[in-house]
Design an enzyme around this catalytic site. Structure first.
Site, short mmCIF file in Angstrom:
data_model
loop_
_atom_site.label_atom_id
_atom_site.label_comp_id
_atom_site.label_asym_id
_atom_site.label_seq_id
_atom_site.Cartn_x
_atom_site.Cartn_y
_atom_site.Cartn_z
N CYS A 13 45.14 33.65 25.95
CA CYS A 13 46.34 33.20 26.51
C CYS A 13 46.57 31.98 26.07
O CYS A 13 45.93 30.94 26.27
CB CYS A 13 46.38 33.17 28.04
SG CYS A 13 47.92 32.66 28.71
N GLU A 20 51.78 36.67 23.40
CA GLU A 20 50.72 37.27 22.66
C GLU A 20 51.03 37.66 21.33
O GLU A 20 52.24 38.26 21.23
CB GLU A 20 49.66 38.09 23.62
CG GLU A 20 48.46 38.34 22.93
CD GLU A 20 47.79 37.14 22.71
OE1 GLU A 20 47.58 36.59 21.73
OE2 GLU A 20 47.06 36.89 23.75
#
Length: 335
Positions: free
Chosen positions: A2, A127
């Protein structure tokens, strides 16, 4: 992993969105600590600051450990034992912490065993999927209800706006050797990606789904470390949609970062009357725009509404995803 998030709610609405019940069952909103430092953003990266929840007892030893506070912390954990005079001299990346090594790596072990657990808040996270022609970014978040489209109402009424993504984190407090203000920093714990998002990336944040999981993770006085770490698991309760490479540049901080695009099109969606309305509505979440009625909502918001729908054939799903019925939809990957 992340490496980028969005958190666009204003400070007061963030408090309302984090309402909870304490040990006595009383409905509460966490108080801000240094709330004036919080800056909403559609594009937050490591070394920037983000809002986190933590137990009030970390700041006041006589407080009930079930009580929560909000604090703006810097992303990228600086261990309390770090002896250099400048935290930027830390030679390794601590923005993410792997769940399988968090109890063995010195950067995290001490803080975790001392109960320094926090919940990192975001609208969702970004992402990037590796593709032959480059990387395609996706925005990943909790499924949203119809109420989320209304942005909630003012005052102390129950929050019915966007459901924040709640990620498990570890924080620490670093004090400059020569004296000065304590620096609070955090890391986001990561786990193996769930099946739904593994095609995007093989890692994902450890997401705490529901207030009971949040309570157990934060209440370090009642829930020991060995019990709390059992909460660190992948979750399937997420949805996602592709977004523009506009988000790649950390300096870009507008609603366009989270706006959905249509994959497979020759060009990404440009400014049209309909998606100008979309971007304006997104921007309203940060600027406290008036509550919108259902009929005033842009058509794209249907992608964020998570509710039972009639069974569709694979052809129907494909047709919808390709945009032949109007707007791109949020995806929850089928396996």
């Amino acid at each position: 992993m992340c490496g980028r998030t969005a958190c666009s709610l204003a400070a007061d609405n963030l408090r309302r969105a984090c309402a909870y019940r304490d040990r006595r069952g009383q409905q509460r909103q966490p108080e801000w600590v240094r709330g004036d430092r919080y800056q909403p953003s559609y594009n937050k990266g490591p070394q920037s600051s983000s809002p986190v929840l933590l137990s009030r007892r970390h700041l006041h030893q006589d407080a009930d450990s079930s009580e929560r506070v909000l604090m703006d912390m810097r992303w990228g954990l600086v261990p309390s034992w770090f002896k250099q005079d400048n935290p930027s001299k830390l030679q390794f990346n601590t923005s993410n912490c792997r769940s399988d090594t968090m109890l063995s790596k010195s950067s995290y072990k001490s803080a975790l065993l001392k109960g320094k657990r926090c919940v990192v808040l975001a609208d969702g996270f970004y992402e990037w999927q590796q593709q032959s022609g480059g990387k395609q970014p996706y925005f990943i978040y909790f499924p949203q209800t119809k109420d989320a489209m209304d942005k909630g109402t003012e005052g102390d009424e129950e929050w019915k706006g966007w459901r924040l993504l709640t990620m498990a984190g570890i924080f620490d407090c670093w004090e400059p050797p020569a004296g000065g203000e304590t620096l609070y920093t955090y890391t986001i714990i990561t786990v193996d990606a769930s099946k739904d998002v593994s095609f995007i990336h093989h890692r994902m944040p450890a997401i705490l789904d529901g207030d009971e999981a949040i309570r157990k993770w934060l209440d370090y006085a009642e829930v020991p470390t060995q019990e709390a770490v059992k909460l660190i698991q992948p979750t399937e309760n997420i949805v996602f949609h592709p977004v523009s490479t506009f988000v790649n540049n950390i300096r870009n901080n507008t609603p366009e970062c989270v706006a959905p695009i249509e994959l497979g099109a020759k060009k990404e969606i440009k400014a049209t009357p309909s998606n100008k309305v979309m971007l304006g509505w997104l921007k309203g979440s940060q600027e406290g725009s008036p509550q919108k009625k259902e009929k005033d909502l842009p058509k794209w918001t249907s992608q964020f509404i998570h509710s039972p729908s009639p069974k569709k054939t694979s052809a129907d799903v494909l047709q919808q995803w390709l945009g032949k019925q109007g707007q791109p939809a949020a995806k929850k990957r089928k396996v």
